[in-house]
Motif scaffolding. Structure first.
Motif, PDB file in Angstrom:
ATOM      1  N   ALA A   1       0.816  -1.210   0.000  1.00 41.04           N
ATOM      2  CA  ALA A   1       0.000   0.000   0.000  1.00 41.04           C
ATOM      3  C   ALA A   1       0.852   1.262   0.000  1.00 41.04           C
ATOM      4  N   CYS A   2       1.827   1.340   0.903  1.00 46.84           N
ATOM      5  CA  CYS A   2       2.539   2.590   1.146  1.00 46.84           C
ATOM      6  C   CYS A   2       3.636   2.877   0.124  1.00 46.84           C
TER       7      CYS A   2
ATOM      8  N   ARG B   1      -7.866   1.563   5.750  1.00 48.39           N
ATOM      9  CA  ARG B   1      -6.507   1.431   6.291  1.00 48.39           C
ATOM     10  C   ARG B   1      -5.449   1.508   5.192  1.00 48.39           C
ATOM     11  N   TYR B   2      -5.629   0.738   4.113  1.00 51.32           N
ATOM     12  CA  TYR B   2      -4.594   0.662   3.085  1.00 51.32           C
ATOM     13  C   TYR B   2      -4.574   1.902   2.201  1.00 51.32           C
ATOM     14  N   TYR B   3      -5.701   2.594   2.099  1.00 50.66           N
ATOM     15  CA  TYR B   3      -5.708   3.876   1.391  1.00 50.66           C
ATOM     16  C   TYR B   3      -5.000   4.943   2.229  1.00 50.66           C
ATOM     17  N   ILE B   4      -5.130   4.863   3.542  1.00 47.07           N
ATOM     18  CA  ILE B   4      -4.407   5.790   4.413  1.00 47.07           C
ATOM     19  C   ILE B   4      -2.899   5.591   4.250  1.00 47.07           C
TER      20      ILE B   4
ATOM     21  N   LEU C   1       2.133   8.290  -0.966  1.00 47.75           N
ATOM     22  CA  LEU C   1       2.096   9.087  -2.196  1.00 47.75           C
ATOM     23  C   LEU C   1       2.512  10.534  -1.938  1.00 47.75           C
ATOM     24  N   LYS C   2       2.039  11.105  -0.836  1.00 51.47           N
ATOM     25  CA  LYS C   2       2.329  12.509  -0.545  1.00 51.47           C
ATOM     26  C   LYS C   2       3.808  12.711  -0.219  1.00 51.47           C
ATOM     27  N   LEU C   3       4.376  11.818   0.598  1.00 55.18           N
ATOM     28  CA  LEU C   3       5.771  11.975   1.009  1.00 55.18           C
ATOM     29  C   LEU C   3       6.760  11.685  -0.116  1.00 55.18           C
TER      30      LEU C   3
ATOM     31  N   PHE D   1      -7.804   7.661  -7.107  1.00 53.30           N
ATOM     32  CA  PHE D   1      -7.214   8.078  -5.832  1.00 53.30           C
ATOM     33  C   PHE D   1      -5.754   8.492  -6.032  1.00 53.30           C
ATOM     34  N   ARG D   2      -5.005   7.670  -6.760  1.00 48.75           N
ATOM     35  CA  ARG D   2      -3.596   7.989  -7.012  1.00 48.75           C
ATOM     36  C   ARG D   2      -3.460   9.283  -7.814  1.00 48.75           C
ATOM     37  N   GLU D   3      -4.388   9.506  -8.715  1.00 49.52           N
ATOM     38  CA  GLU D   3      -4.342  10.697  -9.570  1.00 49.52           C
ATOM     39  C   GLU D   3      -4.434  11.984  -8.741  1.00 49.52           C
TER      40      GLU D   3
END
Length: 592
Positions: A437-438, A498-501, A507-509, A579-581
């Motif tokens: 996920a991360c 949980r896995y989207y969090i 993705l942000k970092l 979501f990734r977009e």
């Protein structure tokens, strides 16, 4: 409450980060843990089994497929699709801090179990509805060679004296279960658990496994730099059984302790032609020929204390010999719980080839496990966890200061006897899901297809020359989120995402960049940023809220409502892609 149980409960709540819960809720989770880990030898988190609401008549439910707990229909379907003839067990818990075994409460517990399988318990909570979906998947996909096993545990803090009214109620309930014809009737368990059993099973779940055996027919094996001492020979069934039988507080044998087995004990089939033939030959001709026809058992122990022919073993594992162990248990105590079918006179006649190895060298022990189990159906992640990278990862995570430390459990129950915060213990499968996920940005696949991800990315992740710090940062993030949930500092409903969090924070970092293509300095900076985010609770909570807001926004845009439809939506590639977009810069992409 019993003072011994109160003391155990206090330690348990602190170790499992549930001090924010009410004493009643803590006791419910403690009871589940004591039974699951201490009696059944299952390495399944009691916190995940516990029901968070005030569901009718029941405090905990788990659906166990081939040794892994599943919580939704999708997880059950994925597990059943991966393994033919998988073993399935349904386990129910109800716990009361009262010393009395209340007829009305027990009756409600029995009604809740029947309602679960008949559909009447639906609507009690999202958790229960998800578990009912998992149950439906079990029966819709076929149950293989054996009907599922059913175990029901009602817990109180007094002693159960078998009152006539409750025993009659229990007998009637068993009859109702058998009439459903959906369980293996021989393995239906309905137990009234009291204080003595709880105390014993909690100690078993938190202490190193320890046993004394007589092994007179032994020969010292050649010396080896990795081994303190080792012996080979043969042992009688009575002493062999001491290694793995599980008993209740009255010293009654109640089954096999799965915790001492490395390989997958659930793959044993008592009704297979081979195992039936072995048992029939022993019953007809006695056990004199068993030692000549069997490959034997290998036991690895971290500590061996020998006095003459008596050996005291501490913290040991049966690393090879699952089938043999099961066959002997069936011969002596009955075919997997069939009362009256065993013959305890056979313990003297059956001799088994036996290797006993004393070693604290984890790498050497791993080589023994691999060498003795490659022909057996052991879970892939068990072998995967023995790779050199995982050894380095474990050592690094364990060497950090108390705030950042993570205990990577390369082998089941590796840390069971250590006084540590249990929330910091991470299993290989959990690490794989978190990384998927991360770092790989695959939240839609993380929970249900992590084995597929491991296979797909096996040349990219967990490589021997990779920096362990980024993996530790992900593990630490997973721990911090779990800590916040258990201490009720973020909404429990967010667990669905949980896995989207994990993916959103990753993705942000990383600016939606493939971390495995980064230069070492940049990768180190990402790992450090992730750790800093985790350490600042308010920053982490804000990051969680941001991700959940994006998920809710997407759900609203697509018109998806209802827990089951939401779970289906977030498992889709289209949803994950959108979501990734949200995080991706123009032209950015995530490549394998």
């Amino acid at each position: 409450m019993n003072p011994v149980i109160r003391a155990q409960l206090r330690d348990f709540a602190k170790a499992n980060s549930i001090t924010a819960y009410s004493p009643e809720k803590q006791f419910e989770i403690y009871s589940i843990f004591s039974i699951m880990s201490g009696l059944l030898g299952e390495n399944i988190d009691a916190y995940d089994v516990h029901l968070e609401g005030d569901e009718f008549g029941v405090d905990g439910i788990t659906v166990v497929i081939q040794g892994e707990a599943v919580q939704t229909r999708a997880e059950a379907e994925e597990k059943l699709g991966a393994i033919q003839n998988a073993s399935v067990e349904f386990i129910f818990f109800q716990s009361k801090t009262s010393t009395s075994f209340d007829y009305g409460e027990i009756s409600k517990f029995f009604d809740a179990i029947l309602g679960f399988f008949k559909g009447d318990l639906g609507g009690e909570s999202d958790q229960v509805d998800d578990l009912i979906g998992a149950m439906d998947a079990v029966y819709e996909n076929g149950v293989g060679k054996r009907n599922p096993k059913l175990s029901c545990y009602y817990v109180a803090t007094g002693n159960y004296e078998e009152p006539v009214r409750i025993e009659k109620l229990r007998a009637n309930f068993r009859g109702q279960l058998e009439e459903l014809n959906i369980f293996d009737a021989k393995t239906i368990t309905i137990e009234m658990v009291g204080a003595r059993n709880l105390q014993q099973w909690y100690r078993a779940a938190t202490s190193a496994v320890e046993v004394e055996i007589d092994f007179p027919r032994n020969v010292v094996m050649p010396s080896n730099g990795h081994v303190e001492e080792a012996y080979i020979g043969y042992i009688d069934a009575a002493n062999l059984l001491k290694l793995y039988i599980s008993k209740d507080a009255d010293n009654k044998v109640v089954g096999i302790n799965r915790a001492v087995f490395f390989d997958n004990i659930r793959d044993y089939d008592a009704k297979s032609k081979i195992n039936r033939a072995i048992k029939d030959s022993v019953r007809v001709g006695g056990g004199a020929e068993f030692v000549f026809r069997n490959n034997g058992i290998t036991v690895v122990s971290k500590n061996i204390d020998r006095t003459g022919d008596r050996f005291r073993l501490e913290d040991f594992q049966i690393v090879n010999g699952c089938q043999t162990s099961n066959v002997i248990f069936d011969l002596v105590y009955g075919d997997q719980g069939a009362e009256g079918s065993g013959d305890q006179s056979l313990v003297a006649s059956i001799q088994v080839p036996f290797r006993l190895i004393g070693s604290r060298d984890d790498e050497f022990v791993s080589s023994i496990i691999v060498g003795t189990n490659r022909q057996n159906p052991v879970r892939d992640e068990q072998f995967w966890a023995l790779r050199p990278f995982m050894k380095s990862f474990e050592e690094y995570c364990r060497s950090l200061d108390s705030e950042e430390i993570i205990y990577f459990e390369r082998r089941d129950n590796q840390y069971r006897n250590q006084a540590i915060e249990r929330t910091r213990v991470m299993q290989p499968s959990v690490l794989m899901k978190a990384v998927a996920a991360c770092l790989l940005f695959q939240p839609q696949r993380a929970a249900r297809d992590y084995r597929g991800i491991l296979s797909e990315y096996e040349n990219i992740i967990f490589l021997d020359d990779q920096d362990v710090r980024i993996y530790h940062a992900v593990a630490y993030l997973y721990y911090r989120l779990e800590f916040l949930w258990r201490n009720q500092r973020i909404e429990s409903s967010y667990k669905t995402f949980r896995y989207y969090i994990l993916a959103g924070i990753g993705l942000k970092l990383t600016n939606s960049t493939n971390v495995f293509s980064m230069k070492k300095g940049k990768l180190t900076a990402v790992a450090e940023s992730l750790i800093e985010t985790c350490k600042d609770e308010e920053v982490l909570k804000k990051a969680v809220e941001e991700v959940v807001g994006i998920v809710h926004e997407r759900l609203k845009a697509t018109g998806v409502t209802g827990q089951e439809r939401i779970r289906d939506a977030i498992r889709s590639e289209g949803f994950a892609s959108a979501f990734r977009e949200k995080y991706a810069h123009p032209g950015a992409s995530v490549k394998k």
